[in-house]
Design an enzyme around this catalytic site. Structure first.
Site, PDB file in Angstrom:
ATOM      1  N   ILE A  42       1.180  -1.677   0.530  1.00 43.54           N
ATOM      2  CA  ILE A  42      -0.042  -0.193  -0.460  1.00 43.54           C
ATOM      3  C   ILE A  42       1.024   0.781  -0.421  1.00 43.54           C
ATOM      4  CG2 ILE A  42      -0.525  -0.353   2.428  1.00 43.54           C
ATOM      5  CD1 ILE A  42      -3.022   0.641   2.351  1.00 43.54           C
ATOM      6  N   SER A  43       0.590   1.842  -0.787  1.00 50.37           N
ATOM      7  CA  SER A  43       1.507   3.164  -1.381  1.00 50.37           C
ATOM      8  C   SER A  43       2.119   4.260  -0.018  1.00 50.37           C
ATOM      9  CB  SER A  43       1.858   4.132  -2.440  1.00 50.37           C
ATOM     10  OG  SER A  43       1.542   2.126  -3.672  1.00 50.37           O
ATOM     11  N   GLN A  44       2.591   4.462   0.043  1.00 50.85           N
ATOM     12  CA  GLN A  44       3.508   6.487   0.607  1.00 50.85           C
ATOM     13  C   GLN A  44       1.893   7.373   0.561  1.00 50.85           C
ATOM     14  OE1 GLN A  44       6.142   8.948  -0.406  1.00 50.85           O
ATOM     15  NE2 GLN A  44       5.625   9.750   1.775  1.00 50.85           N
TER      16      GLN A  44
END
Length: 226
Positions: free
Chosen positions: A62-64
């Protein structure tokens, strides 16, 4: 008095500003921690990517969060639009996209890892996100029969430009593409507008994403999770 959870959320938004009001609304409508239940809430609101799956040849994150929200603003999303997403991952970005295009819009997200596709679809269903669905397939090949699309977004990097997907983008539509450069360099997140059938790069930002995994590498059959 704000709760501890609200404090985590508010601090992340403050760090991510400036953002449009609609993107901030989407963030609070679909709290990030609900899409990564394996992490404690304070971890979910740290401004960094989190791993949700790692088993060769796959890796999913899950990206920044601040970067996710910034990208959503760059996409210039409007109610009623149809969006194609390569890489459903946790389903959080799919939910945010679905909120921004509204009930009259549609989000079609692809995910090549069966367990992650099933997980994302379940969370979206549990949260009553009716205008987003997850397809377990090689997203690079696209779903041309579902197009044309107003927006296309990659959440994984590729050295190869997705010509087939680009052909399904509407004229004047936007594609967010993550271009791998090799040689140890960061990928480039490119915001591309389709103009007269050609790709025009509007914005280019250094970034780091997991690589696209193709069907020929995964030996999967296509499937749709309902």
């Amino acid at each position: 008095m704000e709760s501890r959870l609200e404090s985590y959320q508010n601090k992340l938004i403050e760090k991510s500003l400036p953002l449009s009001e609609r993107v901030v609304e989407a963030f609070y409508a679909h709290p990030r921690h609900l899409f990564v239940p394996e992490y404690l809430p304070h971890k979910a609101y740290e401004d960094r990517a989190l791993s949700i799956y790692e088993k060769e040849p796959y890796r999913s994150t899950i990206s920044q969060p601040s970067f996710v929200l910034r990208i959503l603003d760059l996409m210039e999303l409007e109610p009623g639009q149809k969006v194609y997403e390569l890489g459903a991952g946790s389903g959080w970005n799919s939910a945010l996209l679905a909120y921004l295009v509204g009930p009259s819009g549609q989000v079609i997200s692809t995910e090549i890892i069966p367990e992650i596709a099933e997980r994302a679809q379940k969370i979206l269903r549990d949260r009553n996100v009716a205008n987003a669905r997850v397809l377990n397939r090689d997203g690079f090949e696209g779903t041309i029969s579902e197009g044309p699309f107003d927006r296309i977004i990659f959440t994984a990097g590729s050295a190869e430009f997705p010509e087939k997907l680009f052909s399904s983008l509407k004229e004047n539509g936007l594609m967010v593409f993550v271009r791998e450069r090799g040689g140890g360099e960061d990928e480039l997140l490119e915001v591309i507008r389709k103009k007269d059938g050609h790709a025009e790069v509007k914005i280019s930002i250094p970034c780091q994403f997991v690589p696209v995994v193709r069907k020929k590498e995964s030996h999967l059959d296509d499937g749709i999770l309902e």
